[in-house]
Every structure is written in C-alpha cells, then in structure tokens.
Design an enzyme around this catalytic site. Structure first.
Site, PDB file in Angstrom:
ATOM      1  N   CYS A 117       5.457  -0.234   4.033  1.00  0.00           N
ATOM      2  CA  CYS A 117       6.239   0.949   3.580  1.00  0.00           C
ATOM      3  C   CYS A 117       6.750   1.403   4.914  1.00  0.00           C
ATOM      4  O   CYS A 117       7.717   2.336   4.807  1.00  0.00           O
ATOM      5  CB  CYS A 117       5.380   1.958   2.917  1.00  0.00           C
ATOM      6  SG  CYS A 117       4.566   1.162   1.606  1.00  0.00           S
ATOM      7  N   HIS A 258       9.002   8.296   3.603  1.00  0.00           N
ATOM      8  CA  HIS A 258       8.808   7.318   2.575  1.00  0.00           C
ATOM      9  C   HIS A 258       8.150   7.882   1.205  1.00  0.00           C
ATOM     10  O   HIS A 258       7.415   8.725   1.263  1.00  0.00           O
ATOM     11  CB  HIS A 258       7.662   6.243   3.100  1.00  0.00           C
ATOM     12  CG  HIS A 258       7.025   5.592   2.297  1.00  0.00           C
ATOM     13  ND1 HIS A 258       7.787   4.784   1.456  1.00  0.00           N
ATOM     14  CD2 HIS A 258       5.603   5.269   1.808  1.00  0.00           C
ATOM     15  CE1 HIS A 258       6.794   4.004   0.529  1.00  0.00           C
ATOM     16  NE2 HIS A 258       5.651   4.547   0.942  1.00  0.00           N
ATOM     17  N   ASN A 288       7.152   4.330  -5.755  1.00  0.00           N
ATOM     18  CA  ASN A 288       7.109   3.995  -4.348  1.00  0.00           C
ATOM     19  C   ASN A 288       7.710   2.586  -4.470  1.00  0.00           C
ATOM     20  O   ASN A 288       7.111   1.633  -4.883  1.00  0.00           O
ATOM     21  CB  ASN A 288       5.412   4.036  -4.292  1.00  0.00           C
ATOM     22  CG  ASN A 288       5.394   3.377  -2.651  1.00  0.00           C
ATOM     23  OD1 ASN A 288       6.189   2.790  -1.802  1.00  0.00           O
ATOM     24  ND2 ASN A 288       3.879   3.516  -2.347  1.00  0.00           N
TER      25      ASN A 288
END
Length: 333
Positions: A117, A258, A288
């Site tokens: 990520c 993020h 996500n």
C-alpha cells in the site's frame, strides 16, 4: 527544499481506472456475519469495485496510464520509463512490460516494484531520482492492484476492506521543481501484521533432492496492530517530509493518505491539525485499493477541479512490509 542534482520534477498528468463490477456492503451481509452499519461505522467503506474472472491488472493499469499520458499532453512513445507499483501482478515475472506493449511505449524501459500500500509513494520517490539525475525525462508511474484475487471471502475481518483499481501519474523533467520532499520507512519486524504469504510443502523431485512447491495464501491482517501502527507512524513521516520540504502542516492544501480506513484518515489529520475539508477521501466508493488508492483519489480530485495548479499536496502511504512513507509535491507545471 531537496537538494537538486539536476532537473526539477513536475507532475503533469493523472489517470485512473476501476472495474465495472460493484460489491456493496449489503452484498457482504449475505456472505459473512456483518452489516452495512458496522462496516460503514468501522471503515467508512460502502462499496468497492472488483475485477471479474476475465479482468486483468494490465488492462486497468493501461487505461489509467492512457488518461495520465493524455492529460500530460505527450505521446506514449515519449515515455522513457514505466514503473508499475503492484503486489498483484498478472505475471510474477512482471507486468510492467505488458503495459508498455499495450501502450505502444516503444522507447520506455519498464519494471515492477512492490511495496504494497506504500508502493505509489515509493514509486514517486524512485521516479524522481531518475529524473533528477538526468537519466530520464518522461516517467509514467502506475499504482494498480487486484486484491480480490487474494482475499478470503469468508474472513469478515478482511473481505470488507479491499477493492480493485489503478491510478497513474506522468512525472517529467522541468525547469521548476515541484517534488519538494519525502521520507520513506520500513520495519520488517512487523511483517506478520499484514501479509500475503507463500506457503510451501516439500516435494522430492529425485531421491534426496527436495524442493518447496506451494501457493500464496489469502491476505492475513492483524487489524488492531495495523491501525495502531498507521495512527502513530503516518503523522511522524508526514512531518519529516514537510521538514525536508521546509514547509509546515498549515501550508498543506491537501492531505492525500492511502485510503485504508476512514478512522485512520481522521486520526492522522487530527494529529497533524489539518482540517477535515483538506483531507481527500474516496474510500466510501472504492475501499482499500492498495497501491492504486493514492493516484485514484488524486485523479478524481484533479478532474473535479478540486485540486488547482500549484496546490501543495502531502501524500502518505502505509501498509504491508511494514512500509510507510510520505511525499510532498505541488500539482502541475
């Protein structure tokens, strides 16, 4: 400001792409013991996009790249370098080359990089170094992941979180320098908190010779540890990147984190004393998307004209590895 070795770095184009198929929280209610109210309250996610059985990382990454190239006003043949930040390639040997082919970017060298990520922020820093040294002038950076391939859809702790998508930026050499500062970090001692691990069994291929053969396992996460890590480490790394850029948090126009969990976004903004209206979030619609989340949110905000040329953006990624990092830049030429 960073010490310049050579050329300045400017970010001139953005693009994004997501699969058409949508999985919302009401769908998940029929799959695992959860509820729309619980998911929304705990994560801020309402739906996510998923690639179908025929979907590929290279296809959505190519679409995102084409949008960024068009906005930058260059041709694919002008590209010198393509960096694909991903943890879910179509081919373990690398997918960036396939994207180079699909784009017709015949002059570009292409490679994959993996930092989960944090991949897009790590990729920005990597691209900037190639530009600063004068090695390359036009760099395409793509963040893309199809995490649905590796989700255990019976695990209610993880299946509610992840979605698929791709985002891209074009970074170019310029007379002005708009890549202002960065800080990158890793801590392998916490690797087990979030991982997509390979597990193998011994296979004897000839008498006395054993090799390991197996498969990658679904995503495993210790949610409490990841939350604690993010809320503690992300504000610190943003502050360090701001220090390197000779800027304060008050000078940030946009905080672009993020897109992991809305509670994390809120907590980080609060610790940095950044008002909610300066925090970019599209988490509710996409979940996500790992390395895609920052460029996906960036592209949406640019195309909605929320972000204006010259705006200062503090971007921060965090995730498996564990890795985390921040990059400070001005949008546009």
């Amino acid at each position: 400001m960073l010490n310049q070795v050579g050329a300045g770095v400017v970010i001139t184009g953005t693009g994004s792409a997501t699969p058409e198929m949508t999985l919302n929280n009401h769908h998940l209610e029929r799959m695992v013991e959860t509820s729309d109210e619980w998911i929304t309250a705990r994560t801020g996610i309402q739906e996510r996009r998923l690639a179908d059985a025929q979907g590929s990382l290279s296809s959505i990454a190519t679409l995102a790249a084409q949008g960024a190239i068009a906005m930058a006003g260059i041709a694919a043949t002008d590209l010198d370098l393509i960096i694909l930040a991903t943890s879910t390639p179509d081919d373990l040997f690398g997918t960036a080359g396939q994207i180079q082919h699909h784009l017709g970017a015949s002059q570009a060298v292409a490679f994959d990089m993996t930092a989960a990520c944090s991949g897009f922020v790590f990729g920005m820093v990597t691209a900037a170094q190639f530009i600063r040294t004068g090695a390359y002038k036009n760099v395409l950076l793509i963040g893309a992941d199809i995490l649905s391939r590796w989700v255990d859809w019976s695990d209610r702790g993880t299946c509610i979180l992840f979605g698929d998508g791709a985002g891209a930026v074009v970074m170019q050499a310029g007379e002005s320098d708009r890549f202002l500062g960065f800080e990158l970090r890793s801590d392998g001692t916490q690797n087990s908190a979030l991982q997509l691990a390979y597990r193998a069994q011994a296979k004897e291929i000839v008498n006395g010779v054993n090799v390991a053969q197996g498969n990658f396992q679904p995503i495993a996460m210790n949610g409490k540890e990841v939350y604690r890590f993010a809320v503690q480490k992300v504000p610190e790394v943003v502050e360090k990147a701001l220090f390197r850029a000779n800027l304060s948090a008050e000078q940030i126009d946009w905080l672009l984190l993020h897109q992991a969990n809305q509670r994390i976004l809120d907590a980080v903004a609060q610790r940095l004393n950044i008002p909610t209206e300066k925090v970019l979030s599209n988490l509710a619609r996409y979940g996500n998307t790992s390395a895609a989340s920052i460029p996906l949110a960036l592209d949406e905000a640019v195309r909605q004209k929320k972000i204006h040329p010259g705006d200062i953006i503090a971007a921060a990624g965090f995730g498996a590895g564990l890795t985390w990092g921040a990059a400070i830049f001005r949008w546009g030429r």
